[in-house]
Design a protein around this motif. Structure first.
Motif, PDB file in Angstrom:
ATOM      1  N   ARG A 250      52.408  21.171  43.928  1.00 26.37           N
ATOM      2  CA  ARG A 250      53.132  22.347  44.416  1.00 26.37           C
ATOM      3  C   ARG A 250      54.431  21.942  45.118  1.00 26.37           C
ATOM      4  NH1 ARG A 250      47.813  24.525  45.919  1.00 26.37           N
ATOM      5  NH2 ARG A 250      48.171  23.757  48.049  1.00 26.37           N
ATOM      6  N   ALA A 251      54.370  20.851  45.885  1.00 26.65           N
ATOM      7  CA  ALA A 251      55.572  20.390  46.587  1.00 26.65           C
ATOM      8  C   ALA A 251      56.641  19.931  45.601  1.00 26.65           C
ATOM      9  CB  ALA A 251      55.210  19.258  47.547  1.00 26.65           C
ATOM     10  N   LEU A 252      56.222  19.202  44.574  1.00 20.53           N
ATOM     11  CA  LEU A 252      57.168  18.731  43.562  1.00 20.53           C
ATOM     12  C   LEU A 252      57.725  19.897  42.748  1.00 20.53           C
ATOM     13  CD1 LEU A 252      55.072  15.661  42.437  1.00 20.53           C
ATOM     14  CD2 LEU A 252      57.362  15.513  43.446  1.00 20.53           C
ATOM     15  N   LYS A 253      56.854  20.811  42.368  1.00 21.74           N
ATOM     16  CA  LYS A 253      57.276  21.972  41.583  1.00 21.74           C
ATOM     17  C   LYS A 253      58.261  22.826  42.362  1.00 21.74           C
ATOM     18  CE  LYS A 253      56.711  24.635  37.869  1.00 21.74           C
ATOM     19  NZ  LYS A 253      57.078  24.174  36.513  1.00 21.74           N
ATOM     20  N   GLY A 254      58.056  22.898  43.679  1.00 20.31           N
ATOM     21  CA  GLY A 254      58.940  23.692  44.530  1.00 20.31           C
ATOM     22  C   GLY A 254      60.196  22.960  44.954  1.00 20.31           C
ATOM     23  N   GLY A 255      60.410  21.752  44.451  1.00 20.06           N
ATOM     24  CA  GLY A 255      61.614  21.005  44.769  1.00 20.06           C
ATOM     25  C   GLY A 255      61.655  20.451  46.176  1.00 20.06           C
ATOM     26  N   LYS A 256      60.476  20.283  46.792  1.00 20.38           N
ATOM     27  CA  LYS A 256      60.428  19.810  48.175  1.00 20.38           C
ATOM     28  C   LYS A 256      60.512  18.289  48.272  1.00 20.38           C
ATOM     29  CE  LYS A 256      57.791  23.783  49.850  1.00 20.38           C
ATOM     30  NZ  LYS A 256      56.529  24.233  50.495  1.00 20.38           N
ATOM     31  N   LEU A 257      60.321  17.586  47.151  1.00 19.66           N
ATOM     32  CA  LEU A 257      60.395  16.131  47.131  1.00 19.66           C
ATOM     33  C   LEU A 257      61.234  15.670  45.950  1.00 19.66           C
ATOM     34  CD1 LEU A 257      56.643  15.149  47.769  1.00 19.66           C
ATOM     35  CD2 LEU A 257      58.475  15.251  49.460  1.00 19.66           C
ATOM     36  N   ARG A 258      61.801  14.477  46.081  1.00 16.36           N
ATOM     37  CA  ARG A 258      62.547  13.888  44.973  1.00 16.36           C
ATOM     38  C   ARG A 258      61.606  13.489  43.837  1.00 16.36           C
ATOM     39  NH1 ARG A 258      67.360  10.440  44.461  1.00 16.36           N
ATOM     40  NH2 ARG A 258      67.748  10.773  46.680  1.00 16.36           N
ATOM     41  N   GLY A 259      60.443  12.918  44.193  1.00 14.29           N
ATOM     42  CA  GLY A 259      59.533  12.468  43.148  1.00 14.29           C
ATOM     43  C   GLY A 259      58.332  11.771  43.732  1.00 14.29           C
ATOM     44  N   ALA A 260      57.461  11.298  42.844  1.00 22.99           N
ATOM     45  CA  ALA A 260      56.253  10.596  43.269  1.00 22.99           C
ATOM     46  C   ALA A 260      55.885   9.530  42.255  1.00 22.99           C
ATOM     47  CB  ALA A 260      55.090  11.577  43.439  1.00 22.99           C
ATOM     48  N   GLY A 261      55.364   8.427  42.769  1.00 22.06           N
ATOM     49  CA  GLY A 261      54.819   7.360  41.930  1.00 22.06           C
ATOM     50  C   GLY A 261      53.352   7.196  42.270  1.00 22.06           C
ATOM     51  N   LEU A 262      52.480   7.391  41.300  1.00 21.43           N
ATOM     52  CA  LEU A 262      51.044   7.441  41.560  1.00 21.43           C
ATOM     53  C   LEU A 262      50.302   6.443  40.684  1.00 21.43           C
ATOM     54  CD1 LEU A 262      50.727  11.344  41.460  1.00 21.43           C
ATOM     55  CD2 LEU A 262      51.069   9.912  43.492  1.00 21.43           C
ATOM     56  N   ASP A 263      49.647   5.492  41.322  1.00 27.46           N
ATOM     57  CA  ASP A 263      48.753   4.586  40.599  1.00 27.46           C
ATOM     58  C   ASP A 263      47.310   5.028  40.750  1.00 27.46           C
ATOM     59  OD1 ASP A 263      48.264   2.172  39.042  1.00 27.46           O
ATOM     60  OD2 ASP A 263      47.374   1.362  40.876  1.00 27.46           O
ATOM     61  N   THR A 264      47.073   5.969  41.644  1.00 28.36           N
ATOM     62  CA  THR A 264      45.725   6.477  41.880  1.00 28.36           C
ATOM     63  C   THR A 264      45.758   7.990  41.987  1.00 28.36           C
ATOM     64  OG1 THR A 264      45.946   6.249  44.281  1.00 28.36           O
ATOM     65  CG2 THR A 264      45.019   4.389  43.083  1.00 28.36           C
TER      66      THR A 264
END
Length: 322
Positions: A250-264
């Motif tokens: 939801r945060a990413l979809k709403g433009g609240k963060l630049r991005g995320a890197g997820l290994d888990t």
């Protein structure tokens, strides 16, 4: 299940690569199992086992109940939590668990930095543009450098400090929150100690390096994500469940963060319908942060050695404090 020899039985995952298995096989009947073989087959395999060398398989209560002779679980990596082992059952039966703290810290650190750089430079988006013959679009889709960025560490143990040593060379400032370290210990490791909320508000890159336990379940949820800078990125190379993946989407979809890197992730393996897969600013790897050839072999050799010590009547070198 034992083939009838008089040797003690040891179950080992087929993904365990070790140069000292030969010594183990001279002392024990070794049964090799795939971690994906299914619980029913594992229940049969561990029936007479005195030890299990575990890398990926979750040793549930059901599996442990089928192994009345089990004395040792030798983990090849650093993770000892409910995602890997039913800890209540292990405690109840006084089964020894060994692990290898720090064995894969270099591998985890390298992936952490790679994920951050890939997001900042839009590596995977640009690669796709080139493959789609969109050269001009790629050249106009500029990323950013991480020089001068504030890096925030949630957890400042082996993996966190390894990352810090790398990103200092990029000119990043080092900030850390760790409930198990006092401020002086963080300073001595090269970090600026901050409380969690301050870390989230002030840092451009947040990377997670804490184990999953009751106190860290959804440590990063909607409230915490709303505290982060709008152009910040989140890296989770620790355990799924520490981040609320639904809130992150939801945060990413709403433009609240630049991005995320997820290994888990909370649910592994990831389902094809997971909405995080639709995000261009999310990079997901299949929980391989600590899984380089070097780290896997080193961890396997230490785990095999722990079983050899058990069979010789010697004390374990690296028991996990349950």
């Amino acid at each position: 299940m034992s083939t009838g020899s008089n040797k003690p039985v040891v179950v080992i995952e087929d993904s365990v690569i070790s140069n000292n298995v030969k010594e183990l096989k001279s002392m024990a009947e070794v049964i090799t199992m795939s971690p994906y073989a299914g619980v029913d087959k594992w229940i049969i395999a561990v029936k007479d086992a005195v030890a299990v060398i575990d890398r990926k398989m979750r040793l549930s209560k059901e599996v442990l109940d089928a192994a009345p002779a089990l004395k040792l679980i030798a983990r090849t990596g650093i993770g000892v939590d409910e995602t890997r082992i039913d800890l209540n059952e292990v405690r109840r039966r006084n089964i020894v668990v060994t692990y290898n703290p720090g064995i894969n810290s270099d591998s985890v650190a390298e992936l952490t930095v790679m994920l951050a750089l890939s997001i900042y430079r839009k590596l995977f988006i640009l690669n796709r543009y080139v493959r789609e013959a969109k050269w001009a679009e790629g050249q106009s889709n500029l990323g950013n450098q991480i020089k001068g960025k504030a890096w925030g560490f949630i957890g400042f143990g082996n993996a966190g400090t390894h990352v810090a040593n790398i990103v200092k060379s990029f000119g990043c400032s080092i900030n850390a929150y760790d409930p198990y370290l006092n401020k002086q210990a963080i300073v001595e490791r090269g970090g600026n100690p901050l409380e969690l909320d301050a870390l989230l508000r002030q840092c451009d890159i947040i990377s997670i390096h804490v184990p999953l336990m009751d106190s860290t379940k959804h440590l990063i949820g909607e409230r915490e994500l709303n505290l982060m800078k709008k152009d910040a990125i989140l890296i989770n190379v620790s355990r799924g469940g520490i981040v609320d993946d639904t809130a992150l989407y939801r945060a990413l979809k709403g433009g609240k963060l630049r991005g995320a890197g997820l290994d888990t992730l909370e649910d592994e393996p990831i389902h094809v319908t997971n909405p995080l897969l639709t995000m261009d600013n999310v990079i997901i790897t299949p929980h391989i942060g600590g899984s380089t050839h070097e780290a896997v072999i080193a961890g396997a050799e230490l785990a095999v050695n722990e079983v050899v010590r058990l069979l010789k009547g010697e004390k374990p070198l690296s028991p996990y404090k349950l």
